[in-house]
Design a protein around this motif. Structure first.
Motif, PDB file in Angstrom:
ATOM      1  N   LEU A  59     -10.344   9.554   6.468  1.00 23.38           N
ATOM      2  CA  LEU A  59     -10.302   8.143   6.865  1.00 23.38           C
ATOM      3  C   LEU A  59      -8.978   7.739   7.505  1.00 23.38           C
ATOM      4  O   LEU A  59      -8.890   6.703   8.154  1.00 23.38           O
ATOM      5  CB  LEU A  59     -10.582   7.248   5.653  1.00 23.38           C
ATOM      6  N   GLN A  60      -7.933   8.510   7.271  1.00 18.22           N
ATOM      7  CA  GLN A  60      -6.609   8.234   7.823  1.00 18.22           C
ATOM      8  C   GLN A  60      -6.067   6.865   7.405  1.00 18.22           C
ATOM      9  O   GLN A  60      -5.387   6.193   8.179  1.00 18.22           O
ATOM     10  CB  GLN A  60      -6.616   8.367   9.355  1.00 18.22           C
ATOM     11  N   THR A  64      -5.964   2.590  -1.394  1.00 23.92           N
ATOM     12  CA  THR A  64      -7.109   2.882  -2.260  1.00 23.92           C
ATOM     13  C   THR A  64      -6.819   2.544  -3.716  1.00 23.92           C
ATOM     14  O   THR A  64      -7.744   2.410  -4.515  1.00 23.92           O
ATOM     15  CB  THR A  64      -7.514   4.367  -2.163  1.00 23.92           C
ATOM     16  N   LEU A  65      -5.550   2.408  -4.064  1.00 23.90           N
ATOM     17  CA  LEU A  65      -5.150   2.147  -5.445  1.00 23.90           C
ATOM     18  C   LEU A  65      -4.882   0.675  -5.733  1.00 23.90           C
ATOM     19  O   LEU A  65      -4.549   0.319  -6.866  1.00 23.90           O
ATOM     20  CB  LEU A  65      -3.900   2.971  -5.778  1.00 23.90           C
ATOM     21  N   PHE A  81     -16.467  11.405   6.004  1.00 26.90           N
ATOM     22  CA  PHE A  81     -15.610  10.597   5.132  1.00 26.90           C
ATOM     23  C   PHE A  81     -16.306  10.176   3.845  1.00 26.90           C
ATOM     24  O   PHE A  81     -15.767   9.396   3.069  1.00 26.90           O
ATOM     25  CB  PHE A  81     -15.116   9.349   5.878  1.00 26.90           C
ATOM     26  N   SER A  82     -17.496  10.702   3.590  1.00 23.81           N
ATOM     27  CA  SER A  82     -18.304  10.252   2.462  1.00 23.81           C
ATOM     28  C   SER A  82     -17.610  10.428   1.112  1.00 23.81           C
ATOM     29  O   SER A  82     -17.619   9.510   0.281  1.00 23.81           O
ATOM     30  CB  SER A  82     -19.643  10.993   2.456  1.00 23.81           C
ATOM     31  N   GLU A  83     -17.008  11.585   0.871  1.00 25.32           N
ATOM     32  CA  GLU A  83     -16.325  11.814  -0.405  1.00 25.32           C
ATOM     33  C   GLU A  83     -15.169  10.849  -0.617  1.00 25.32           C
ATOM     34  O   GLU A  83     -14.986  10.313  -1.704  1.00 25.32           O
ATOM     35  CB  GLU A  83     -15.795  13.248  -0.472  1.00 25.32           C
ATOM     36  N   GLU A  84     -14.385  10.644   0.412  1.00 21.06           N
ATOM     37  CA  GLU A  84     -13.237   9.739   0.293  1.00 21.06           C
ATOM     38  C   GLU A  84     -13.688   8.302   0.043  1.00 21.06           C
ATOM     39  O   GLU A  84     -13.097   7.595  -0.774  1.00 21.06           O
ATOM     40  CB  GLU A  84     -12.359   9.812   1.532  1.00 21.06           C
TER      41      GLU A  84
END
Length: 193
Positions: free
Chosen positions: A141-142, A148-149, A61-64
């Motif tokens: 991450l589901q 996120t916004l 999940f690092s990129e997300e």
């Protein structure tokens, strides 16, 4: 303030009353989110690199997570930059004007910028609601994309509030301020070529 009275605590506002409380609160929120976001991004990136090279396994999940943190840092950062008078300015004509013209112009600039920031906040809320209605989730991450916004309208709102406070500071002060705590002008090292 320090004992000598030479400097102001970076979280304490120079504005009086309730405006000072609002300014101080915004400053603390910005500082918390910026510091937390940068530290988490650094930890996440280092852990991912260690995992990749030491264990041949990346954190899935690092990129997300870094994408979420970039959004957080960016939109908390625009308010922070406004607070510290660090946004890019095209000031050649402005600097050539006499101070009795620069002061009302600075108030106008701050109010127009605040209006744009509040407008962007409004439109970003619409975009956020559109994303929420689509029901998309991040693959690793589901979590819903709209979560996120959330930082986008918050950042625009806090920046708009900062510019309103800057306009008020200029209306109530004899000096001209780029923000509630930064006087207009240039440092000596900025004038050297």
């Amino acid at each position: 303030m320090t004992d000598s009275g030479d400097s102001i605590d970076r979280h304490e506002s120079s504005l009086p009353g309730v405006l000072g409380v609002i300014d101080t609160t915004i400053s603390r929120i910005e500082s918390f989110f910026l510091a937390t976001g940068v530290l988490l991004m650094a930890l996440n990136t280092v852990a991912n690199v260690v995992g990749r090279f030491a264990f041949q396994q990346s954190i899935f999940f690092s990129e997300e997570l870094n994408r979420i943190l970039i959004i957080l840092i960016t939109f908390a950062g625009i308010s922070y930059a406004a607070r510290h008078g660090r946004h890019i300015r095209m000031s050649a004509i402005y600097d050539a004007l006499p101070s009795n013209v620069r002061k009302p112009l600075m108030i106008g600039i701050a109010l127009v910028t605040a209006l744009f920031m509040f407008g962007l906040c409004y439109y970003s809320i619409g975009y956020l609601l559109t994303q929420a209605s689509r029901g998309r989730v991040l693959p690793a991450l589901q979590i819903p994309v709209w979560i996120t916004l959330v930082w986008v309208p918050i950042g625009f709102f806090m920046t708009g509030a900062q510019y309103v406070l800057t306009a008020i500071k200029n209306m109530t002060s004899r000096d001209i301020y780029l923000s509630t705590s930064v006087l207009e002008g240039y440092e000596e090292d900025e004038l050297e070529i």
